[in-house]
Motif scaffolding. Structure first.
Motif, PDB file in Angstrom:
ATOM      1  N   PRO A  49      55.969  24.382  52.740  1.00 25.44           N
ATOM      2  CA  PRO A  49      55.475  24.764  51.552  1.00 25.44           C
ATOM      3  C   PRO A  49      56.669  24.714  50.390  1.00 25.44           C
ATOM      4  O   PRO A  49      57.770  25.044  50.902  1.00 25.44           O
ATOM      5  CB  PRO A  49      55.046  26.306  51.658  1.00 25.44           C
ATOM      6  N   MET A  50      56.335  24.237  49.317  1.00 21.24           N
ATOM      7  CA  MET A  50      57.356  24.130  48.135  1.00 21.24           C
ATOM      8  C   MET A  50      58.077  25.309  47.767  1.00 21.24           C
ATOM      9  O   MET A  50      59.253  25.289  47.619  1.00 21.24           O
ATOM     10  CB  MET A  50      56.608  23.454  46.986  1.00 21.24           C
ATOM     11  N   GLY A  51      57.304  26.306  47.687  1.00 24.11           N
ATOM     12  CA  GLY A  51      57.928  27.740  47.205  1.00 24.11           C
ATOM     13  C   GLY A  51      58.857  27.996  48.421  1.00 24.11           C
ATOM     14  O   GLY A  51      60.050  28.563  47.816  1.00 24.11           O
ATOM     15  N   ALA A  52      58.711  28.056  49.622  1.00 21.24           N
ATOM     16  CA  ALA A  52      59.525  28.441  50.708  1.00 21.24           C
ATOM     17  C   ALA A  52      60.776  27.554  50.580  1.00 21.24           C
ATOM     18  O   ALA A  52      61.923  27.753  50.956  1.00 21.24           O
ATOM     19  CB  ALA A  52      58.912  28.283  51.887  1.00 21.24           C
ATOM     20  N   ASN A  53      60.483  26.364  50.310  1.00 23.11           N
ATOM     21  CA  ASN A  53      61.741  25.283  50.188  1.00 23.11           C
ATOM     22  C   ASN A  53      62.544  25.480  49.153  1.00 23.11           C
ATOM     23  O   ASN A  53      63.966  25.625  49.224  1.00 23.11           O
ATOM     24  CB  ASN A  53      61.269  23.781  49.880  1.00 23.11           C
ATOM     25  N   ALA A  54      61.980  25.859  47.829  1.00 19.25           N
ATOM     26  CA  ALA A  54      62.810  26.169  46.789  1.00 19.25           C
ATOM     27  C   ALA A  54      63.652  27.457  47.088  1.00 19.25           C
ATOM     28  O   ALA A  54      64.972  27.469  46.831  1.00 19.25           O
ATOM     29  CB  ALA A  54      61.874  26.349  45.449  1.00 19.25           C
ATOM     30  N   ALA A  55      62.953  28.568  47.736  1.00 16.98           N
ATOM     31  CA  ALA A  55      63.635  29.889  48.066  1.00 16.98           C
ATOM     32  C   ALA A  55      64.894  29.488  49.041  1.00 16.98           C
ATOM     33  O   ALA A  55      65.838  30.006  48.948  1.00 16.98           O
ATOM     34  CB  ALA A  55      62.530  30.816  48.554  1.00 16.98           C
ATOM     35  N   GLY A  56      64.535  28.655  49.951  1.00 22.63           N
ATOM     36  CA  GLY A  56      65.467  28.406  51.216  1.00 22.63           C
ATOM     37  C   GLY A  56      66.821  27.729  50.326  1.00 22.63           C
ATOM     38  O   GLY A  56      67.904  28.067  50.865  1.00 22.63           O
ATOM     39  N   GLY A  88      71.566  33.195  54.044  1.00 20.92           N
ATOM     40  CA  GLY A  88      70.787  33.539  52.550  1.00 20.92           C
ATOM     41  C   GLY A  88      69.790  32.937  52.606  1.00 20.92           C
ATOM     42  O   GLY A  88      68.506  33.263  51.904  1.00 20.92           O
ATOM     43  N   ALA A  89      69.328  31.560  53.161  1.00 20.81           N
ATOM     44  CA  ALA A  89      68.251  30.798  53.235  1.00 20.81           C
ATOM     45  C   ALA A  89      67.067  31.794  53.863  1.00 20.81           C
ATOM     46  O   ALA A  89      66.036  31.978  53.290  1.00 20.81           O
ATOM     47  CB  ALA A  89      68.285  29.510  53.778  1.00 20.81           C
ATOM     48  N   VAL A  90      67.472  32.339  55.012  1.00 19.48           N
ATOM     49  CA  VAL A  90      66.355  33.057  55.646  1.00 19.48           C
ATOM     50  C   VAL A  90      65.991  34.374  54.826  1.00 19.48           C
ATOM     51  O   VAL A  90      64.853  34.694  54.709  1.00 19.48           O
ATOM     52  CB  VAL A  90      67.113  33.660  57.098  1.00 19.48           C
ATOM     53  N   ALA A  91      67.092  35.019  54.229  1.00 25.17           N
ATOM     54  CA  ALA A  91      66.748  36.372  53.385  1.00 25.17           C
ATOM     55  C   ALA A  91      65.894  35.994  52.313  1.00 25.17           C
ATOM     56  O   ALA A  91      64.908  36.640  52.239  1.00 25.17           O
ATOM     57  CB  ALA A  91      68.254  36.902  53.087  1.00 25.17           C
ATOM     58  N   ALA A  92      66.099  34.750  51.660  1.00 23.63           N
ATOM     59  CA  ALA A  92      65.205  34.512  50.553  1.00 23.63           C
ATOM     60  C   ALA A  92      63.869  34.313  50.833  1.00 23.63           C
ATOM     61  O   ALA A  92      62.711  34.678  50.318  1.00 23.63           O
ATOM     62  CB  ALA A  92      65.822  33.187  49.808  1.00 23.63           C
ATOM     63  N   ILE A  93      63.613  33.535  52.060  1.00 28.85           N
ATOM     64  CA  ILE A  93      62.219  33.054  52.446  1.00 28.85           C
ATOM     65  C   ILE A  93      61.544  34.215  53.025  1.00 28.85           C
ATOM     66  O   ILE A  93      60.513  34.438  52.389  1.00 28.85           O
ATOM     67  CB  ILE A  93      62.433  31.860  53.453  1.00 28.85           C
ATOM     68  N   ILE A  94      62.264  35.177  53.928  1.00 30.37           N
ATOM     69  CA  ILE A  94      61.696  36.432  54.054  1.00 30.37           C
ATOM     70  C   ILE A  94      61.156  37.384  52.845  1.00 30.37           C
ATOM     71  O   ILE A  94      59.840  37.913  52.912  1.00 30.37           O
ATOM     72  CB  ILE A  94      62.580  37.033  55.197  1.00 30.37           C
ATOM     73  N   GLY A  95      61.988  37.304  52.129  1.00 29.40           N
ATOM     74  CA  GLY A  95      61.716  38.082  50.810  1.00 29.40           C
ATOM     75  C   GLY A  95      60.351  37.346  50.102  1.00 29.40           C
ATOM     76  O   GLY A  95      59.456  38.359  49.808  1.00 29.40           O
ATOM     77  N   LEU A  96      60.483  36.008  50.159  1.00 35.06           N
ATOM     78  CA  LEU A  96      59.375  35.510  49.403  1.00 35.06           C
ATOM     79  C   LEU A  96      57.881  35.797  49.985  1.00 35.06           C
ATOM     80  O   LEU A  96      57.098  35.993  49.320  1.00 35.06           O
ATOM     81  CB  LEU A  96      59.767  33.981  49.239  1.00 35.06           C
ATOM     82  N   ILE A  97      57.891  35.875  51.230  1.00 31.08           N
ATOM     83  CA  ILE A  97      56.688  35.629  52.050  1.00 31.08           C
ATOM     84  C   ILE A  97      56.437  37.331  52.316  1.00 31.08           C
ATOM     85  O   ILE A  97      55.111  37.468  52.735  1.00 31.08           O
ATOM     86  CB  ILE A  97      56.565  35.062  53.333  1.00 31.08           C
ATOM     87  N   ALA A  98      57.079  38.105  52.528  1.00 26.41           N
ATOM     88  CA  ALA A  98      57.046  39.571  52.840  1.00 26.41           C
ATOM     89  C   ALA A  98      55.670  40.169  51.782  1.00 26.41           C
ATOM     90  O   ALA A  98      54.886  40.778  52.333  1.00 26.41           O
ATOM     91  CB  ALA A  98      58.395  40.354  52.540  1.00 26.41           C
ATOM     92  N   PRO A  99      55.803  40.136  50.388  1.00 25.52           N
ATOM     93  CA  PRO A  99      54.513  40.640  49.830  1.00 25.52           C
ATOM     94  C   PRO A  99      53.214  40.034  50.306  1.00 25.52           C
ATOM     95  O   PRO A  99      52.269  40.781  50.411  1.00 25.52           O
ATOM     96  CB  PRO A  99      54.821  40.232  48.312  1.00 25.52           C
ATOM     97  N   SER A 100      53.012  38.842  50.702  1.00 28.42           N
ATOM     98  CA  SER A 100      52.047  38.038  50.959  1.00 28.42           C
ATOM     99  C   SER A 100      51.445  38.796  52.564  1.00 28.42           C
ATOM    100  O   SER A 100      50.177  39.102  52.674  1.00 28.42           O
ATOM    101  CB  SER A 100      52.057  36.585  51.629  1.00 28.42           C
ATOM    102  N   PHE A 101      52.593  39.020  53.208  1.00 32.13           N
ATOM    103  CA  PHE A 101      52.248  39.694  54.604  1.00 32.13           C
ATOM    104  C   PHE A 101      51.621  41.092  54.539  1.00 32.13           C
ATOM    105  O   PHE A 101      50.654  41.377  55.069  1.00 32.13           O
ATOM    106  CB  PHE A 101      53.561  39.823  55.392  1.00 32.13           C
ATOM    107  N   ILE A 102      52.259  41.851  53.582  1.00 34.06           N
ATOM    108  CA  ILE A 102      51.665  43.290  53.588  1.00 34.06           C
ATOM    109  C   ILE A 102      50.416  43.176  52.764  1.00 34.06           C
ATOM    110  O   ILE A 102      49.348  43.691  53.126  1.00 34.06           O
ATOM    111  CB  ILE A 102      52.650  43.990  52.510  1.00 34.06           C
ATOM    112  N   LEU A 103      50.254  42.344  51.735  1.00 30.93           N
ATOM    113  CA  LEU A 103      48.966  42.302  51.019  1.00 30.93           C
ATOM    114  C   LEU A 103      47.948  41.743  52.191  1.00 30.93           C
ATOM    115  O   LEU A 103      46.611  42.397  52.077  1.00 30.93           O
ATOM    116  CB  LEU A 103      49.041  41.496  49.841  1.00 30.93           C
ATOM    117  N   VAL A 104      48.127  40.841  52.653  1.00 30.87           N
ATOM    118  CA  VAL A 104      47.201  40.074  53.536  1.00 30.87           C
ATOM    119  C   VAL A 104      46.564  41.045  54.608  1.00 30.87           C
ATOM    120  O   VAL A 104      45.336  41.386  54.903  1.00 30.87           O
ATOM    121  CB  VAL A 104      47.626  38.666  53.978  1.00 30.87           C
TER     122      VAL A 104
END
Lengths: 177, 184
Positions: free
Chosen positions: A57-64, A75-91
């Motif tokens: 996914p493009m967003g994950a790539n940009a974050a990474g 840093g790449a891992v921290a950014a990607i986890i940060g980006l997908i964490a809200p989706s995890f919680i909301l889903v």
């Protein structure tokens, strides 16, 4: 350590506000990385160029890529986890608790306001990227406009695969700029 | 365990083929989890896609979390999402280390400037296309113009611009509901 927390926080915020995924995240991310002094607009544009031809996914790539530039692989891992964490919680909230109470009208009303605004931000990112072209002399201006016209008509008229448009733009860049 | 491995494989495969993003992967996932494996009913997958498109974040990641949760609980959810981001991580770890040196090369630099211009055309086309399909009234047009002016001319923090859109959407909703209540 501080930079990892900052990366996580910035991308968490983008994950929470990026309605519409990758393309909606790009303008938000552009503002954050430039204003925080993380990178120049040109370095950011290079990263966005790479995300277009990367798998995943493009967003994950940009974050990474941004995370990696700031703090290496962690840093790449921290950014990607940060980006997908809200989706995890909301889903999980929707799947587990709110399925019956999921207020479609309420989320739809937020989307009615967020959608036009997001589209405006995508357009403004398009404008910003075009204004980054090398406008040094007449030849460069002509070349930039030519690439824009070719990519635009391929996207607009032919609706061909975005990856192909990116590759054609890259070749034209080497030949003309 | 077998289900978790299958989950991993389905989402890894789908993520690898979605270069550049897009909604193309939704039918792929539907075929795998509804038609081939009968893990999730047709109605439910459509609900999942609808929820995934209204919540913020990347669609494929939300679908992975949701389908993973339905099939294998919290652990399944994390497995599916990990499978989605793994291709990104592999590409980043390979490319990111050499990227700064590569862009110093004059041809690479020219190629990247070409891509930035091509991308600007694609983003403007995307905005035009989305606008034509989703903006149906003058309120939408006003919000669109406000966002462009705020971002390009005033250079306001884009997080605030999104929040402004969310608040505007809520206020319009409450205002409309208030009017309907007055009538009845």
């Amino acid at each position: 350590m501080t930079i990892l927390l900052e990366l996580f926080w910035v991308f968490f915020m983008l994950g929470l506000l990026g309605f519409g995924g990758g393309y909606a995240i790009i303008p938000l991310l552009q503002y954050e990385v430039v204003n925080r002094g993380w990178m120049t607009l040109y370095e950011f544009a290079d990263i966005v160029a790479v995300t277009q031809i990367s798998p995943g996914p493009m967003g994950a790539n940009a974050a990474g890529y941004v995370g990696y530039a700031m703090a290496g692989p962690i840093g790449a891992v921290a950014a990607i986890i940060g980006l997908i964490a809200p989706s995890f919680i909301l889903v999980l909230l929707v799947a587990h608790f709110f399925k019956k109470f999921y207020q479609a009208s309420l989320t739809q009303s937020i989307l009615h306001g967020v959608r036009p605004v997001t589209i405006g931000l995508i357009a403004s990112a398009g404008y910003t990227f075009f204004m980054m072209s090398p406008f040094g002399d007449v030849r460069n201006v002509a070349a930039s406009v030519a690439i824009f016209m070719v990519a635009g008509s391929l996207s607009f008229v032919k609706k061909i695969n975005p990856v192909l448009i990116i590759l054609i733009s890259a070749i034209l860049g080497i030949l003309l700029l | 365990m077998k289900k978790n491995l299958q989950l991993f494989w389905i989402f890894f495969k789908t993520s690898v083929v979605t270069v550049g993003g897009g909604l193309v992967m939704l039918p792929l996932i539907e075929r795998e989890v509804v038609d081939k494996r009968d893990w999730i009913s047709r109605d439910e997958i459509l609900d999942i896609f609808a929820v995934a498109q209204t919540l913020p974040g990347m669609i494929i990641v939300k679908v992975a979390f949701y389908v993973g949760y339905k099939v294998g609980g919290i652990f399944g959810s994390l497995i599916a999402a990990f499978a989605v981001i793994l291709p990104s991580l592999i590409a980043i770890f390979t490319v990111a280390a050499v990227l700064p040196a590569a862009v110093e090369n004059v041809y690479v630099k020219r190629a990247f400037r070409g891509v930035t211009i091509g991308l600007s055309a694609m983003l403007l086309h995307l905005a035009f296309d989305l606008g034509r399909r989703t903006i149906k009234n003058w309120i939408g047009i006003v919000l669109l113009i406000v966002a462009i002016v705020a971002a390009v001319v005033l250079r306001i923090n884009k997080v605030y611009i999104i929040l402004f859109g969310a608040v505007a959407g809520l206020l319009i909703f409450l205002f409309k509901r208030g009017k309907e209540n007055d009538k009845s």
